[in-house]
Scaffold this motif. Structure first.
Motif, PDB file in Angstrom:
ATOM      1  N   TYR A  33      32.121  -1.883   5.481  1.00  0.00           N
ATOM      2  CA  TYR A  33      30.811  -1.848   6.130  1.00  0.00           C
ATOM      3  C   TYR A  33      29.761  -2.492   5.228  1.00  0.00           C
ATOM      4  O   TYR A  33      29.826  -2.401   4.004  1.00  0.00           O
ATOM      5  N   TYR A  35      25.588  -2.194   4.865  1.00  0.00           N
ATOM      6  CA  TYR A  35      24.358  -1.510   5.238  1.00  0.00           C
ATOM      7  C   TYR A  35      23.193  -2.146   4.478  1.00  0.00           C
ATOM      8  O   TYR A  35      23.365  -2.699   3.398  1.00  0.00           O
ATOM      9  N   GLN A  37      19.343  -0.787   3.034  1.00  0.00           N
ATOM     10  CA  GLN A  37      18.533   0.414   2.821  1.00  0.00           C
ATOM     11  C   GLN A  37      17.109   0.005   2.526  1.00  0.00           C
ATOM     12  O   GLN A  37      16.840  -0.742   1.571  1.00  0.00           O
ATOM     13  N   GLY A  40      11.888   4.474   4.178  1.00  0.00           N
ATOM     14  CA  GLY A  40      11.475   4.961   5.486  1.00  0.00           C
ATOM     15  C   GLY A  40      12.446   4.675   6.616  1.00  0.00           C
ATOM     16  O   GLY A  40      12.227   5.099   7.749  1.00  0.00           O
ATOM     17  N   HIS A  41      13.520   3.953   6.306  1.00  0.00           N
ATOM     18  CA  HIS A  41      14.498   3.618   7.350  1.00  0.00           C
ATOM     19  C   HIS A  41      15.884   4.163   7.062  1.00  0.00           C
ATOM     20  O   HIS A  41      16.777   4.075   7.902  1.00  0.00           O
ATOM     21  N   GLY A  42      16.089   4.691   5.894  1.00  0.00           N
ATOM     22  CA  GLY A  42      17.420   5.177   5.554  1.00  0.00           C
ATOM     23  C   GLY A  42      18.406   4.034   5.434  1.00  0.00           C
ATOM     24  O   GLY A  42      18.063   2.925   5.018  1.00  0.00           O
ATOM     25  N   LEU A  43      19.635   4.283   5.837  1.00  0.00           N
ATOM     26  CA  LEU A  43      20.699   3.296   5.790  1.00  0.00           C
ATOM     27  C   LEU A  43      20.985   2.813   7.204  1.00  0.00           C
ATOM     28  O   LEU A  43      21.223   3.615   8.105  1.00  0.00           O
ATOM     29  N   PHE A  90      24.174  -2.245   0.656  1.00  0.00           N
ATOM     30  CA  PHE A  90      25.313  -1.452   0.225  1.00  0.00           C
ATOM     31  C   PHE A  90      26.533  -1.790   1.053  1.00  0.00           C
ATOM     32  O   PHE A  90      26.465  -1.925   2.276  1.00  0.00           O
ATOM     33  N   PHE A 108      30.680   4.430  -0.996  1.00  0.00           N
ATOM     34  CA  PHE A 108      29.701   3.365  -1.140  1.00  0.00           C
ATOM     35  C   PHE A 108      29.808   2.669  -2.495  1.00  0.00           C
ATOM     36  O   PHE A 108      30.115   3.297  -3.506  1.00  0.00           O
ATOM     37  N   GLY A 109      29.527   1.374  -2.476  1.00  0.00           N
ATOM     38  CA  GLY A 109      29.430   0.601  -3.693  1.00  0.00           C
ATOM     39  C   GLY A 109      28.096   0.821  -4.380  1.00  0.00           C
ATOM     40  O   GLY A 109      27.258   1.583  -3.894  1.00  0.00           O
ATOM     41  N   PRO A 110      27.865   0.134  -5.517  1.00  0.00           N
ATOM     42  CA  PRO A 110      26.644   0.359  -6.297  1.00  0.00           C
ATOM     43  C   PRO A 110      25.410  -0.343  -5.747  1.00  0.00           C
ATOM     44  O   PRO A 110      24.300  -0.062  -6.189  1.00  0.00           O
TER      45      PRO A 110
END
Lengths: 117, 110
Positions: A33, A35, A37, A40-43, A90, A108-110
């Motif tokens: 996946y 994503y 970030q 205020g929007h998250g992931l 991410f 999740f990756g870094p």
């Protein structure tokens, strides 16, 4: 970290240039996946892959493309970067769905911090 | 359309206190509800997760309470510690995709 690396970790680029981010896993997980970030929007899911050469769009896919030619690598490409794509990206991996909860976990990756000037 | 609503946006508690973060969802097709913890500069990491056929799950100081009829679930952190200071995200899964809440920044004062 569960065998996930992202490269580069930081990148500054200019509007209109192409950018490719790489996610590499050593876990042989089926699902990968991307994503973004933002405060205020998250992931928010951009694209995901359920196998080699099998990908699908997520919630915020406009302006992004992906490719997966090998199980271990998932590439995210911004064909022509815009300032609105400044974000932290991410990558995550998952074994899929299963009875055992750990199989369902997304690792999740870094992250990659991308700045588009 | 925000499918998972998380509150509060930020939370400050004293060491030893209880931290409570709430999430609500609309889609009854969600079948797995994880909570993630994220420290600055790091990727999110799974903290605890629950399935909708269970009303509560406890792991150490962390408990998820799940109310299927109300379509709500919450994270309780007992005896909160300064090391718990982080951003917490609830999420809900449909097929193999997660939908995340917007996050709660928790600060635990010593």
């Amino acid at each position: 970290d569960a065998g996930i690396t992202q490269s580069p970790r930081h990148k500054v680029t200019e509007t209109g240039t192409p950018v490719t981010l790489r996610c590499h896993q050593t876990e042989n997980h089926r699902y990968m996946y991307w994503y973004r970030q933002d405060p205020g929007h998250g992931l928010r899911l951009i694209h995901y892959s359920y196998g080699v050469k099998d990908t699908d769009k997520g919630e915020v896919s406009d302006g992004y493309s992906v490719s997966r030619s090998k199980t271990e690598d998932f590439l995210l490409t911004l064909e022509s970067a815009t300032s609105s794509q400044t974000s932290v990206y991410f990558c995550a991996i998952s074994g899929g769905r299963g009875v055992i909860d750990s199989y369902n976990e997304q690792f999740f990756g870094p992250g990659t911090r991308l700045t588009v000037l | 359309q925000q499918q998972v609503k998380q509150s509060p946006q930020s939370l400050i508690v004293q060491k030893g206190g209880i931290s409570i973060i709430n999430c609500a969802y609309e889609n009854t097709a969600f079948d797995y509800f994880p909570w993630y913890q994220q420290f600055p500069g790091k990727g999110p990491a799974l903290l605890i997760a629950i399935r909708p056929d269970v009303s509560e799950k406890k792991e150490g100081r962390f408990t998820i309470s799940f109310n299927k009829s109300a379509k709500q679930f919450s994270l309780h952190i007992m005896d909160s510690q300064p090391g718990d200071s982080a951003t917490y995200f609830c999420a809900a899964r449909r097929t193999e995709k997660l939908v995340f809440g917007k996050g709660t920044k928790l600060t635990v004062n010593p």
